[in-house]
Motif scaffolding. Sequence first.
Motif, PDB file in Angstrom:
ATOM      1  N   PHE A  55       0.810  -1.218   0.000  1.00  0.00           N
ATOM      2  CA  PHE A  55       0.000   0.000   0.000  1.00  0.00           C
ATOM      3  C   PHE A  55       0.844   1.270   0.000  1.00  0.00           C
ATOM      4  CE2 PHE A  55      -2.352  -3.134   2.729  1.00  0.00           C
ATOM      5  CZ  PHE A  55      -3.264  -3.522   1.750  1.00  0.00           C
ATOM      6  N   TYR A  92       1.083   3.785  -2.831  1.00  0.00           N
ATOM      7  CA  TYR A  92      -0.121   4.440  -3.331  1.00  0.00           C
ATOM      8  C   TYR A  92      -0.687   5.491  -2.377  1.00  0.00           C
ATOM      9  CZ  TYR A  92       0.131   0.546  -6.542  1.00  0.00           C
ATOM     10  OH  TYR A  92       0.564  -0.353  -7.477  1.00  0.00           O
ATOM     11  N   TYR A 118      -7.411   0.329   3.975  1.00  0.00           N
ATOM     12  CA  TYR A 118      -6.282   0.175   3.051  1.00  0.00           C
ATOM     13  C   TYR A 118      -6.716  -0.587   1.797  1.00  0.00           C
ATOM     14  CZ  TYR A 118      -3.200   1.403   7.001  1.00  0.00           C
ATOM     15  OH  TYR A 118      -2.584   2.026   8.036  1.00  0.00           O
ATOM     16  N   TYR A 173      -6.915   1.112  -1.809  1.00  0.00           N
ATOM     17  CA  TYR A 173      -6.024   0.467  -2.784  1.00  0.00           C
ATOM     18  C   TYR A 173      -6.793   0.086  -4.048  1.00  0.00           C
ATOM     19  CZ  TYR A 173      -2.627  -2.988  -4.553  1.00  0.00           C
ATOM     20  OH  TYR A 173      -1.740  -3.693  -5.320  1.00  0.00           O
ATOM     21  N   LYS A 203      -7.694   3.111  -6.093  1.00  0.00           N
ATOM     22  CA  LYS A 203      -6.572   3.668  -6.864  1.00  0.00           C
ATOM     23  C   LYS A 203      -6.504   3.038  -8.255  1.00  0.00           C
ATOM     24  CE  LYS A 203      -4.773   6.524  -3.834  1.00  0.00           C
ATOM     25  NZ  LYS A 203      -4.705   7.984  -4.079  1.00  0.00           N
TER      26      LYS A 203
END
Length: 575
Positions: free
Chosen positions: A122, A125, A179, A183, A186
């Motif tokens: 993670f 990002y 997270y 993630y 993204k």
Amino acid sequence: MAIFAETIREEGNSLFITCSPAVAILGISSFTDNISGEDEHNFFEKFFRFSVNGIDYSEWQPLTLANITSLSFNGEKVVYMELRYVKQQQDPSAQLALSQVSLATTGAPVFKEAPVFERSIFARYFHAYDPDVIKWYVNVLQKLYDKGIIPNYMDRLNENQDNADFIAFWESIAHFVAYLVIYARKFEEFYKTDFLLTDFLEQRGLEVSDRNTLAEMNLLMENFYQHIAYRGTKHIYDRAELGAAIDGELLRLINYRPEDELLFNLYKSEHFGWNIGNASPLYKGLYLNDNINRSYETHFDILDLTKYPVYGNVTIAQDGAKSVMAVNQGGIASTDPAWRIKVDARLDYEFSFLIKMNRNSQLTVGINAYSKTGTLLNSRSYKDGQDANYFFKNIKLVRDDCYLLVKLFIYNKNRKPFAKDTTEVKQGNDLIFHEDTVYIIPDIAVTGAANIWGIRLLPMQTNYSRGLIQVNNFISLWLRNRNHAYAIDEVKSYISRYLVPYNSWIALTDVGDAGYNETEEPPETFYWAPEAPYCETTAWRPVHPVCEIKDLVWLPDMETAYCETREGGPNPKNN
């Protein structure tokens, strides 16, 4: 750092403001708001409250500078601020409005990431306490704390009537799930992350520069097929600095910088091979190639004086078939950055023009050199290496009845001085670039009257001859490759394969090549004997130490070869 209002919602006569989470702050130093319609009878009463866990908020307090600046935090918590603006209106028609609120924080320490998170997938990002992460897990934590999701029999409070354990446990779970959610987002919204969008475009086959902004890359994605269609056209070397929406693919391929020189020369068919008056098989010069002329107009005729930094009495006149610059007590010179011409200090340049001067007129020619930041630099004389910015001053030419070619050379920064140097008009000296030179402005001054025609500033020559026949689209290309993912041969291969027509032939020169620089001492010169019409000087390095004596003669008898000095007898050496 500042905390800004994220949402403003109206309930009754009150406005409730939710602020963005603040990470690692020690306190608040001030606040500002943007209010319209407020006067002594119509105004807002202001309140605030805060939380350090997203669940338990303080009591509402008046929002005053004294109250807000008295808050103190340890720098290890996420702080959540809520504001309430209550309308106090004596005139019901008064239009009270709030458009923005911000809080200035004090002395925020560096919020250290957990070592485990830094090693996770993670970390590339987002941060562990990225605002998107915080907002997601706090929203979920609030729902878990309220009744309806977690069973009611699971107490929120411990035996000491404290909810810290419950919040710590579920916050850690919600934080980790956040997270995963962020993630995934993204990748779902990859066009919002620069390196993901870069990977997407490059995997689709379109080059991206490390200098391209996220907005520029989105432009490439939205107009992907249009930019693919630019291949094989001059749009591959479009420049944003000259007004293009984005640099062309060739510039993106090499990570072009505005201070870099890039020359793309598609030869006319008569400028290579054997063409009388234009080219010969061994010719390396570039004098006739308008495509790489760096002067203010690329053609020989002077057509538009507004493109030149002229001063004094300068007009355009016709002299036979020539459109010339007629100068009377004036010339070309400026210190205005708008007139700077980009060069590369690692290349040799030719600066030339044709001039017909009146008998008693005098000519001065030089250059003003500038660094990338605009600092004025001193060039050096090719004759003695001393600082010099002029090729010559106040000279007279040998004839006044015709146009004479004034050809001057500006050598690369590594060129060593040559004591016998003189310009091709047999007066003055050529110049050597200062190592930091990025721009130059020519300086041509005429005392008296003269006509000037055919101003040229272009690379002195190629480092190869052009004795080619039956070659279409012959391209000479000078560039600086800043893309460390590609060797120069790979750059050439990419250009040949994707960017130019299939029937093109490219001669690519990396301006950083040592071939343009005098970084090595020339080898010793030896003579091939016996001396005869076919003899030539050759750069021969003997293997045996005995032969490494200056001014030797090599006798080419393969059976009894030996070295001898010009002053003494033979010095035997086995072949």
